[in-house]
Design a protein around this motif. Sequence first.
Motif, PDB file in Angstrom:
ATOM      1  N   THR A 254      -2.748   8.650  -3.327  1.00  0.00           N
ATOM      2  CA  THR A 254      -2.052   7.362  -3.294  1.00  0.00           C
ATOM      3  C   THR A 254      -2.505   6.572  -2.081  1.00  0.00           C
ATOM      4  O   THR A 254      -2.531   7.106  -0.971  1.00  0.00           O
ATOM      5  CB  THR A 254      -0.531   7.586  -3.172  1.00  0.00           C
ATOM      6  N   THR A 258      -2.397   4.043  -7.119  1.00  0.00           N
ATOM      7  CA  THR A 258      -3.016   5.334  -7.407  1.00  0.00           C
ATOM      8  C   THR A 258      -4.525   5.187  -7.518  1.00  0.00           C
ATOM      9  O   THR A 258      -5.012   4.305  -8.225  1.00  0.00           O
ATOM     10  CB  THR A 258      -2.435   5.910  -8.709  1.00  0.00           C
ATOM     11  N   THR A 314       1.038   8.945  -9.501  1.00  0.00           N
ATOM     12  CA  THR A 314       0.127  10.096  -9.382  1.00  0.00           C
ATOM     13  C   THR A 314       0.377  11.129 -10.477  1.00  0.00           C
ATOM     14  O   THR A 314      -0.481  11.946 -10.757  1.00  0.00           O
ATOM     15  CB  THR A 314       0.261  10.794  -8.008  1.00  0.00           C
TER      16      THR A 314
END
Length: 443
Positions: A254, A258, A314
């Motif tokens: 991150t 992302t 993520t």
Amino acid sequence: PREHLNLVFIGHVDAGKSTLSGNILYLTDNVDKRTIEKYEAEAKERNRESWFLAFIMDTNEEERAKGKTVEVGRATFETDLHRYSILDAPGHKNYVPNMIMGASQADVGVLVISARKGEFESGFDKGGQTREHALLAKTLGVSHLVVVINKMDEPTVKWQKQRFDECVNKLRPFLKGCGFKIKKEVKFMPISGLNGANVKDEVDPKVCPWWSKAWKNGDNNTNKPTLMSLLDSLEMKGRDPDAPVRIPVLDRYTDRGTVAMGKVESGTIRPGAKIIMMPTRQKYKVDGVWKEETPLASARPGENVLIKIAGASTDDVQKGFVICTDPPCRSVSKLICQIMVMDLPEQAKVLTAGFQANFHAHCAEEEATVTKIFETTDRKGKVNKGAHFAGVGMTVICMIELSRTVPCETFDDYPFLGRFTLRTEGKTCAIGVIKKLPPKKDD
């Protein structure tokens, strides 16, 4: 821009992979003189004077103290013809999964072999890593293999032609067994990674009188005098910038959004493109594409890139997922494949239905079970349809079930998404290619 190639350095522990890659960086002016002097002093303190070049690649404390590579080191250098990224893979057998991650991105494998008496042999015995690495390199899609016979300057070797030939002759039948076409894909070359002979400049004929004759005749399929000139002469096939995009995700992190890391295997990716993430089939937009720190307007096959994905967390992007443009790749939990059995764990003397192992393909890793064997072919080429088991050395057509779906394609359509290895208990027990996928359902 010049074409970009990924090189992976593989081979047994202490064959000299990190020293060689460090020296290449030094010879192409990617490390300045002062840094080298600092490393020389540090290596002297540890009573390991010949390790100073390896410190360029092995940066963390543990690696320096033991002189062993653990992580896959990365670095880049350029020649007049190509740009290269070096992936310096660990040779130690505990770190084979790390090596698989490195090799799955590589285009050219450099297999480093030590010519030193005893070291060559130990890398080759049943427990040695040379064997496993060469197999993995082939399955993971390395299209050229350059075998460098290193440490030719060693007192037990002294650039003798007979030692070089002995190493080459032992390697040939073995590499052939891994599936390499010796005449097309493999080159052999004697070098010294420590003093740099034959890396950038040809070895002095006084030290080694036979080499200039050998490469001019094209012995062992090698017609360039040095490692650099040889790498520049390799041609890559099968890169199609106009095909649909396929980028297996190697890792993600991150950073104000992302960001996924991976190598573009086919197609051209641009900021603003609409992508489909497999196997979740979520649709996203690309916010930006970078190579290291530099923003790119587009990235072609062969580039290692960072891709910022708008609106994804993520959890939505994971290692082993594949970034596609329409039409996306397939994602399956059953596949029919052809595998070659290399080595079996101690308690399983044969491979039968119900055999369990870890399935590694591109960047994905999943638990797998062999559910059905269709036919086997033994070393002599005798085919047995309806076989129930297979032994080491046989080629098997079988069905494999995975515990979760994995994005993949058949080997004939997209070779880089159709190759895999099966590992169990720290050994590679089979290498294979995907032959057929179940028919498409309407999703």
